[in-house]
Design an enzyme around this catalytic site. Structure first.
Site, PDB file in Angstrom:
ATOM      1  CG  LEU A 138      -2.305  -0.221   0.918  1.00  0.00           C
ATOM      2  CD1 LEU A 138      -2.973  -1.126   1.917  1.00  0.00           C
ATOM      3  CD2 LEU A 138      -2.982   1.124   0.849  1.00  0.00           C
TER       4      LEU A 138
ATOM      5  CD  GLU B 219      -1.582   4.018  -3.272  1.00  0.00           C
ATOM      6  OE1 GLU B 219      -0.919   4.309  -2.256  1.00  0.00           O
ATOM      7  OE2 GLU B 219      -2.639   3.378  -3.237  1.00  0.00           O
TER       8      GLU B 219
ATOM      9  CG  ASP C 156     -11.508   8.794  -5.961  1.00  0.00           C
ATOM     10  OD1 ASP C 156     -11.498   7.843  -6.776  1.00  0.00           O
ATOM     11  OD2 ASP C 156     -12.479   9.524  -5.798  1.00  0.00           O
TER      12      ASP C 156
ATOM     13  CG  HIS D  67     -13.133   4.919  -2.514  1.00  0.00           C
ATOM     14  ND1 HIS D  67     -12.973   5.596  -1.350  1.00  0.00           N
ATOM     15  CD2 HIS D  67     -12.263   3.886  -2.474  1.00  0.00           C
ATOM     16  CE1 HIS D  67     -12.040   4.995  -0.619  1.00  0.00           C
ATOM     17  NE2 HIS D  67     -11.594   3.952  -1.272  1.00  0.00           N
TER      18      HIS D  67
END
Lengths: 333, 383, 327
Positions: A68, A70, A95, A139
């Site tokens: 996790l 990015e 998002d 989202h």
């Protein structure tokens, strides 16, 4: 040979075929395989919506799960692209761009220019966009405009399975960084898709419908709304051109201008918030370049200037509807 | 100053020695009144030991700064429990002092008296071994009764160079830890605290240690080692730590303990010599490729290497040995320090009783046998 | 008597000296030219830190990649980027290595494996992970180096990269060039746990600290770390403790430094001086060798400046080129 498959399956097929053709095509993302290190099934998820399911079995070492993280893995995809690979990194939801945006807009987008032409960054960032599944404010956004604004990036947003496959294959083969936007509410939509590999070039909008009275420009999920509105309006004797932009950067303004020069009326449908959007961009370009052809004010149908709400009643109001498109068209008449 | 408590204590001690009797834990506390102004103890904690190349080429662990700070806290609490009021510490920017400050401030807010006053020596911070020299000197000048050292062999060597007769207590937090013991720091702190406050006779509390002195050209350059002096055919200092064994040629050790890793293990695995034994050991080595006499040695954590052995002999104290090797590098306690060439004369001499250490084991045995900690918490000594 | 005690040949040592001297003279000259007003934008100088770049880059091969910081001239020169092209780029000329389109902060040459100086601190770390990932696929033992400063080591990108490199076992080396100051703020204040090595352990890799002003210490430590990465041993972190002579950027009056600090470090911690001393004392290179090298370097820099000054500026047509491969 064409057959009916879903939007999601079309994307899977594009990835599969490209990974087979070119071993430098590597796929990475959070849960892209889903299950790495876990005791249960390998390939447990194949992506959060199952889009990459099955790829691990066929292309083992060309697909990897990421932590996790990015900015690290999107950045790594970009770095690998600058070193000769053709990575396809998944930014799960557009998002989430906030946590890795620098790598995309300050690094990938600018390498070729800043480094005097020597760099090439053939990276594809696949990302889910759009509202419609009550995924709420963080989202469900349509942030295509932010990426479109950045020189050096290409932005693609297909509206149907056939386009999805062809545009994704084109994106992978393209030598520039591409943000490939997949509308989450379209994943289940089915359409005719050829089995073999094919490309759809960028900057070639698709004229979905010829009409002659009003030009409706849309992209992504809004194309369907525009088409539905056009059908309703046809019963009232108003025939609309419906143009699916397909790619937002580069954008095919030629097709749009040609249509507007003929109809004199423009309605732009954009699921994003109204300020500084694709809608305002297209409107401004048309106003500047086809002013003399316009017979009425340009109308834009967009989401309101709010975050995406959660409750169904509110989300339904948020997303532009067929009716709101038809109302906008009527305003130009 | 004569104090009747001293008499009681001595009598009790004598009594216990003669006749084991059930312990009455409500008996008077065994506190000694010492005529001193401020009993203080020094602490030198190296924040950067165990960060060298052996972390990559061997399996050396590194103790995190927060763990080092915790060790210091254990020592502080322990010395305070023995009545030491003031601790003088080497300042550094490696993070130990800021963590300590935070821990001690919290304690202050809770009005706990578990810790002594902690003061930093008024010395410069350069981030080099000079800080250790300066801080140790400042501690000696200020009259500390003992210095607790957190570090590897290198740190202990630096302190020993300057500490004179002030005894040191080592806690190993480095890569090469042949010199300091591996021990629970709280116990080291208790031993130091009891010894520093004079509650344990010096003959029990402190040990006299051997050291090696290296002199080049009659003292033009000189240095010391606490455990080993190793001569290698390598010719440059580079990243300092020594781990390649094929070019080792001579090794001098103050003691040869088969239970430790590092260069001295070469000697320890040939002929053990304890810290208390007379003399040391001098071993001549060969290129392992050309000799048949090989030895497997744990040269670094997780690294067992082969050395070639020629011969060994006792190293008598006070007698300078001239090096056989005409040029090369001298490593002191595992770190390359001195280069020498054919024009240099290099002599290595072992000295006995050169510096003092706190004998933690003996201190604690004495404490247990004499029930020094039986009774209420020990009073802080001096104002 | 000059038998060579070093693990490098006489010619290699001379090359190393030349590289470090080139970096030094390049930076000192840029400092002068900047104050004259001919250099646009921001410039961040590497003078004082030469031993780190050179000690590491001496181990690199053509296909190894590096991702640099905003203070990238030293990394460029040590990686073999053309000095004249660099000077022209800094002056914003068309003959620059980036055609005048990048400038000092984005100076790069991908042909030489230099993936760019970066105006975004910490951004190079994920890029280096990517380069290492590509190297892993190539399977030829190539590696990547990520340079960050002490300040950038606090960026999420850096910490995330440490984690990613560990879990993917990437052949990447993270080099923290700790010169004590992140812009004007001291590293002692800004870095929790005060230790990069502890951070490395926290992310599952070994960390080593080395004196960044000692070429041989850097060379030896980097050699082992790079060898480990090439052999599939995974990532490591190398902290080079060093000093910078100039400010964060040109124009920085360095009021955050103690009085006399810069003069003191120039006198006592100059890596070029200590390198010279070491190699001449060992008799491997002579003072004359070094001075001859100095002369060569000075004339190279002079040539680079005069050709940069004389070179043409980019033209209007250049504005729109190289945004995309094709659009």
């Amino acid at each position: 040979m064409a057959r009916t498959i879903s939007f999601k399956e079309a994307i899977n097929e594009a990835l599969d075929q490209e990974m087979t053709r070119d071993p430098s095509v590597i796929v990475m993302g959070e849960d892209s395989i889903g299950g790495t290190g876990s005791p249960g099934e390998d390939d447990a998820w194949g992506g959060p919506m199952g889009v990459t399911k099955g790829l691990y079995g066929k292309h083992g070492n060309q697909i990897m799960d990421t932590p996790l993280s990015e900015s690290a893995y999107v950045g790594a995809a970009i770095g690998a692209a600058a070193c000769g690979m053709r990575p396809v990194a998944e930014l799960m939801f557009i998002d989430f761009m906030g946590v890795c945006f620098d790598q995309i807009y300050n690094q990938a987008a600018k390498f070729k220019y800043m480094f005097g032409g020597k760099a090439e960054t053939p990276v594809v960032i696949r990302t889910m966009v759009g509202a419609g599944i009550n995924a709420a404010a963080q989202h469900s956004q349509m942030l295509t405009a932010i990426f479109t604004h950045i020189p050096g990036l290409k932005v693609v947003c297909p509206s149907n399975p056939y386009d999805a496959k062809g545009l994704l294959i084109q994106s992978i083969r393209d030598n520039d960084p591409v943000i490939f936007c997949e509308h989450k509410s379209l994943y289940g939509v089915e359409g005719e898709v050829s089995e073999e590999s094919y490309v759809i070039p960028f900057a070639e909008a698709n004229v979905m419908r010829d009409g002659g009275d009003v030009t409706i420009v849309a992209y992504g999920m809004m194309v369907g709304k525009a088409m539905d509105a056009a059908e309703t309006l046809a019963k009232e004797g108003v025939e609309c051109d419906v143009i699916d932009l397909r790619t937002l950067s580069p954008i095919d303004m030629e097709t749009v201008l040609e249509s507007v020069e003929n109809t004199g009326r423009l309605v732009v449908v954009d699921e994003a918030n109204p300020r500084c959007s694709i809608a305002t961009d297209v409107s401004a370009q048309v106003a500047q370049q086809a002013f003399k052809s316009l017979k009425a004010q340009i109308e834009m149908v967009t989401a309101p200037h709010t975050p995406v709400p959660f409750a169904s009643t509110l989300e339904d109001l948020y997303i532009p509807s067929n009716d709101s498109v038809a109302i906008a068209v009527r305003k130009t008449l | 100053m004569f104090d009747f408590r001293f008499v009681v204590w001595t009598l009790c001690t004598l009594t216990i020695k003669c006749k084991p009797s059930p312990v009455n834990l409500s008996s008077k506390q065994h506190s000694l009144s010492i005529n001193s102004s401020t009993i203080s103890v020094g602490i030198v904690a190296n924040p950067v030991s165990a960060r060298d190349i052996r972390r990559v080429i061997a399996n050396a662990t590194s103790l995190q700064v927060s763990d080092r700070a915790n060790i210091v806290m254990c020592v502080l609490a322990a010395v305070r429990a023995c009545g030491v009021k003031r601790v003088l510490m080497m300042p550094e920017n490696g993070g130990i002092r800021s963590l300590l400050k935070r821990g001690l401030q919290r304690e202050q807010k809770l009005c706990d008296n578990r810790f002594p006053e902690l003061e930093m020596t008024d010395t410069q911070i350069s981030g080099t071994v000079d800080d250790t020299f300066a801080a140790t000197q400042a501690m000696v000048d200020s009259g500390v009764k003992a210095i607790v050292v957190l570090g590897g062999d290198g740190t202990h060597r630096a302190v020993a160079k300057v500490c004179g007769q002030v005894p040191i207590a080592g806690i190993s937090t480095g890569t090469n830890n042949a010199f300091p013991e591996h021990r629970e720091p709280t116990i080291t702190g208790l031993a130091v605290g009891l010894a520093a406050t004079g509650r344990i006779p010096e003959s029990v509390a402190f040990t006299l240690n051997k050291l090696l002195c290296v002199k080049i050209n009659d003292g033009e350059r000189s240095d010391i080692a606490l455990v080993d002096v190793v001569v290698s055919t390598e010719r440059y200092i580079g990243a300092r730590a020594l781990w390649r064994t094929d070019n080792l040629r001579e090794i001098f050790v103050t003691f040869a303990d088969p239970e430790v890793i590092g260069m001295s293990a070469i000697a320890g695995l040939l002929e053990p010599v304890s810290r208390n034994d007379f003399g040391g050991l001098h071993v001549l080595l060969d290129d392992p490729e050309v000799t048949e006499n090989l030895l497997q040695v744990p040269i670094a954590p997780g690294l067992i290497s082969t050395v070639g052995v020629q011969s060994w002999q006792q190293l008598e104290p006070g007698i300078p040995f001239t090096l056989r090797q005409s040029s090369g590098i001298i490593a002191l306690d595992g770190e390359r320090e001195l280069e020498f060439g054919p024009e240099d004369t290099v002599q290595v001499t072992l000295y006995e009783k050169a510096f003092r250490t706190v004998n933690v084991g003996a201190c604690m045995r004495h404490t247990g046998q004499h029930r020094l900690l039986v009774g209420a918490p020990l009073e802080l000594l001096a104002t | 008597m000059s038998d060579n005690p070093f693990p490098l040949s006489r010619d290699e040592l001379l090359n190393i000296y030349q590289t470090m001297r080139t970096i030094r003279e390049f930076e000192e000259r840029v400092h002068v030219e900047f104050s004259r007003g001919d250099i646009p934008g921001f410039v961040h100088l590497y003078a004082g830190e030469e031993a780190s770049a050179t000690g590491i880059m001496t181990h690199l091969r053509k296909d190894d990649r590096i991702a640099s910081t905003h203070r990238g001239h030293g990394h460029c020169i040590a990686k073999g980027v053309d000095v004249k092209g660099m000077m022209a780029e800094i002056f914003g000329k068309k003959t620059g290595v980036c055609g005048g389109k990048g400038g000092s902060m984005h100076i790069a040459d991908l042909d030489k494996g230099m993936m760019g100086a970066n105006g975004i601190l910490g951004a190079g770390a994920p890029l280096a992970c990517g380069a290492a990932l590509a190297a892993k696929y190539r399977d030829k033992g190539d590696i990547a180096i990520s340079f960050v400063g002490d300040g950038a080591s606090n960026q999420g990108t850096f910490l995330e990269s440490l984690n990613l490199a560990s879990i993917w076992n990437l052949p990447v080396v993270f080099v923290v060039e700790n010169n004590g100051y992140a812009e004007a703020t001291s590293v002692d204040w800004a870095v929790a746990c005060d230790s990069y090595v502890d951070r490395a352990s926290g992310f599952g890799m070994p960390g080593v600290t080395v004196d960044g002003t000692d070429f041989f210490a850097v060379y030896e430590a980097a050699g082992e770390i790079i060898r480990r990465a090439r052999e599939g041993g995974g990532p490591s972190l190398l902290e080079c403790k060093m000093i910078r002579f100039f400010g964060h950027f040109e124009g920085d009056m360095q009021t955050y430094r103690a009085e006399g600090e810069v003069d003191d470090i120039r006198a006592k911690r100059d890596c070029l001086k200590s390198f010279s001393k070491t190699v001449t004392a060992a008799g491997v290179l002579s003072q004359e060798d070094l001075e001859a090298c100095d002369m060569d370097v000075l004339s190279l820099i002079e040539e680079a400046v005069s050709s940069a000054l004389a070179a043409e500026l980019p033209i209007e047509a250049d504005l729109l080129t190289d945004v995309y491969v094709n659009y």
